[in-house]
Design a protein around this motif. Sequence first.
Motif, short mmCIF file in Angstrom:
data_model
loop_
_atom_site.label_atom_id
_atom_site.label_comp_id
_atom_site.label_asym_id
_atom_site.label_seq_id
_atom_site.Cartn_x
_atom_site.Cartn_y
_atom_site.Cartn_z
N SER A 45 0.84 -1.21 0.00
CA SER A 45 0.00 0.00 0.00
C SER A 45 0.86 1.25 0.00
O SER A 45 0.55 2.23 -0.68
N ASP A 173 -5.24 -0.97 -4.98
CA ASP A 173 -4.72 -1.49 -3.71
C ASP A 173 -5.64 -2.58 -3.19
O ASP A 173 -6.68 -2.31 -2.59
N GLU A 174 -5.27 -3.82 -3.42
CA GLU A 174 -6.08 -4.98 -3.05
C GLU A 174 -7.55 -4.79 -3.41
O GLU A 174 -8.42 -4.85 -2.54
MG MG Z 1 -2.15 -2.81 2.27
#
Ligand code: MG
Lengths: 276, 283
Positions: A45, A173-174
């Motif tokens: 991240s 991000d994911e």
């Molecule tokens: Mg993360």
Amino acid sequence: MPPIVSINDLVKTYPGGTRALDGISLDIQRGEFVVLIGLSGSGKSTLLRCINRLVDPTSGTILFDGIDVTTADRAAIRRVRRRIGMIFQQFNLVRRTSVFSNVLSGRLGYRSTWRTIASRPTSSDVAAAFENLGRVGIADRAFSRADALSGGQQQRVGIARALMQKPEVMLADEPVASLDPATSHSVMKYLEEINKKDHITVVCSLHFLSLARRYGTRVVALKAGQVAFDGKPAEIDERRFKEIYGEDAEEVEIGPDRPQPQPLAADGAEQVDPSR
Amino acid sequence: MAEYFTARGLPVPLELRRNPLTDWRRLTVIALVLLVLYIGLKITNIDTGRANPEYVINRIALLFKWDFSIMTPRDEFETYMDTAWWKMIETIFLGIMATAFSFVVALPLSFLGARNIMTGNPITAAIYAVVRVTFTILRSIDVLIVVIVLLAIFGPGNAAGVFGLAFHNIGVMGKLYSEAIEGIDAGPLEAITATGANRLQVVWAAVLPQITNPFISFTIYRLDANVRLAPVLGLVGGGGIGLDLFQSINLSQYGAAGLIIFMIVVTVATMDFVSAQIRKRLV
Ligand SMILES: [Mg+2]
Ligand SMILES: Nc1ncnc2c1ncn2[C@@H]1O[C@H](COP(=O)(O)OP(=O)(O)O)[C@@H](O)[C@H]1O
């Protein structure tokens, strides 16, 4: 061609003293679908957020299309940001407002403050908002409240919002970590589509290696803030896997790629296949 | 029961070790409470001698013999502005004006009292602490006390009433607003920032939509509370219909007092209903 993103010896130390990034160097070419993997806490991240300066790096440089993001002033950063779309694990929609205004807000970086405050989107922006909602298959939900949508639909709104920027790079991000397997694939396929059809470079962190193998053209693994692997998805064998995730890790498969029969029949929109 | 634990060498839970009938801690507390109540009876010397049942029923009945003459001017010196219904309207506006004043003060202060905005550096963190302590102090002083103190500044009348209400209310509204700001989801702010929007645009597109409904809801709730409090202010000189109620009781005009009480009840119940309906729609 020069890389679209060029990261050199990037270090990020958080105020608490955590060294989240510890000398990352990485060139990302236009058109790549880069998947970031690594244990949680490995710095995925942080790395993504350094690229659009949501996080200020401690040292090192990041060039976006030749522009040094680390030294750029506020206005220059905003100009860089609007060329980089971003989607998030928690979707980050304004939940109380309509899907439509959420999508429209993707255009704010191109519009004056007074136009924002006066709530007067240009007609081309309105048209683009509907077009992008149509692309992700939820034009019919345009005037629902954002929080009335399912997780998969909300993430597609997130994609539509990012597409409003006409981005050259999409950071994710994911994006599917909060979704079930079938829905995950439906969202990943939209990312695949914008990568292949719109030639938008994608940098996407993922939890599951199986998804990384399926969608990535390149996999970068982070470990304790450093690059532990950088190469083709197929090159990740048992030994490399254990290097990245630790000795005790077991690889798990995530869901069927094309669910048949479709387990989410109740929510037909989830099954839209963008490649059709 | 306790044997189950001792037999296995386990510590016996507290609940099982104490017998509620012989535990000296419990007995002491009960004895102390009884003692306080006994002393209280002696000191307050509550005398209900005057209120024999017949008398009570009689008086209550008088409260329902409504005297409608207070709804119109009663002699050539009175105008419609001296009538009870006008006083009632004036009282409602006392509550409205107090809410408006507190809104204007509490709104900007509430941002300074929001932790997620202010804890970035030591100076703003100090401002945050001061603002929140101020809210607590304002909240903790009862409205009637403030009105009485303000009599010294404004004299009896609506000014003391409005500002007395507002004083307390700034503390309540400030806290509610600050907590609404603290409850903001930071995700949308990050997302809108990432699109290249400037700060004002981020506030406009990601902060305001998250706080407007809670702010409106809290304001209506306080408006409701202030209109409920306003009729009482007159009893201590803060203006409004409370003074008329006080006087009519003192002058034994029970028919007038009963009608005024009825008007207050209707007003408060209406406010309560309307405010609940509006707030329900704002979730
Ligand atoms: Mg993360
Ligand atoms: N805002 C922050 N303040 C302090 N430490 C942070 C912050 N964000 C992340 N970290 C720390 O930095 C490291 C990397 O975190 P992150 O980039 O979120 O990793 P990942 O996304 O791979 O899980 C972790 O040790 C995390 O605790």
